[in-house]
Enzyme design. Structure first.
Site, mmCIF file in Angstrom:
data_model
loop_
_atom_site.group_PDB
_atom_site.id
_atom_site.type_symbol
_atom_site.label_atom_id
_atom_site.label_comp_id
_atom_site.label_asym_id
_atom_site.label_seq_id
_atom_site.Cartn_x
_atom_site.Cartn_y
_atom_site.Cartn_z
ATOM 1 N N THR A 218 2.165 -9.423 -10.779
ATOM 2 C CA THR A 218 1.296 -8.394 -10.209
ATOM 3 C C THR A 218 2.210 -7.354 -9.578
ATOM 4 O OG1 THR A 218 1.076 -9.580 -8.120
ATOM 5 C CG2 THR A 218 -0.675 -9.917 -9.744
ATOM 6 N N SER A 219 1.663 -6.162 -9.359
ATOM 7 C CA SER A 219 2.476 -5.061 -8.857
ATOM 8 C C SER A 219 2.758 -5.150 -7.368
ATOM 9 C CB SER A 219 1.789 -3.724 -9.152
ATOM 10 O OG SER A 219 1.683 -3.554 -10.530
ATOM 11 N N THR A 220 1.800 -5.652 -6.582
ATOM 12 C CA THR A 220 1.975 -5.666 -5.129
ATOM 13 C C THR A 220 1.582 -7.011 -4.550
ATOM 14 O OG1 THR A 220 -0.270 -4.935 -4.676
ATOM 15 C CG2 THR A 220 1.384 -3.217 -5.018
ATOM 16 N N GLN B 17 -2.165 -8.096 -4.401
ATOM 17 C CA GLN B 17 -2.877 -8.583 -5.577
ATOM 18 C C GLN B 17 -2.721 -10.088 -5.759
ATOM 19 O OE1 GLN B 17 -1.052 -6.027 -8.512
ATOM 20 N NE2 GLN B 17 -2.735 -4.573 -8.384
#
Length: 195
Positions: free
Chosen positions: A8-10, A13
């Site tokens: 996931t990007s961050t 999430q």
């Protein structure tokens, strides 16, 4: 061996990561590499590198969705070439694609190309929209928040407050503090505030 990769990007999430991990386990992955890092910064994706290093002949790298693995078709092809050179394959669960088959390889290449094409079209439309808005005088861009706090930064600096504390009090980055101080180098606090 079935090897999973989840991303996931961050850190926000977390639920998305859990869903990916559940899907990878349900697909039979014996080992899963997971990370929370932006797809833009490929160099920071250490777990992807570890997964690629871990893969051996006959293994299958499994991801839930294509966007969890590669940012561009070029990056996807690089990953695919590495896997192929090791005698391994790639499976994308959401697309039902397995590169162990010639059809799977073809479909992955075509779909990756379409995805990149769509992204380029979207970015082009966005640039055109911004250009039209600028021409009509409706687009001003993001208001510079740090420059609006220049006077506060200068006053705090002259009061002997350090850059880290100034950044905290003003709600801006330390880099912005240093930039403002460089731009407003003066001989007296009165001159600094007057600017």
């Amino acid at each position: 061996m079935l090897i999973g990769y989840a991303r996931t990007s961050t850190l926000d999430q977390k639920a998305g990561l859990e869903v990916q991990l559940d899907e990878l386990r349900a697909a039979g992955c014996e080992k899963v590499f997971e990370e929370q890092v932006s797809s833009v910064d490929v160099a920071a994706r250490k777990k992807l590198t570890e997964a690629m290093d871990f893969v051996r002949e006959g293994d299958t790298l499994i991801v839930t969705r294509l966007d969890r693995l590669a940012r561009s078709v070029a990056h996807l092809m690089e990953i695919l070439a590495t896997l192929t050179s090791k005698g391994a394959s790639l499976r994308i669960l959401a697309m039902g694609i397995d590169t162990a088959t010639p059809t799977g390889k073809l479909m992955l290449t075509v779909l990756g190309g379409i995805a990149e094409f769509e992204r380029e079209i979207m970015l082009e439309r966005q640039r055109e929209g911004i250009a039209k808005a600028k021409a009509a005088g409706k687009y001003k861009g993001r208001k510079p928040t740090a420059q609006a706090k220049s006077d506060d930064v200068i006053e705090l600096a002259w009061a002997g407050v350090g850059p880290t504390e100034i950044a905290k009090r003003a709600g801006i980055s330390r880099a912005s503090v240093y930039r403002i101080l460089r731009e407003h180098q003066t001989s007296s606090p009165a001159d600094a505030v007057a600017k």
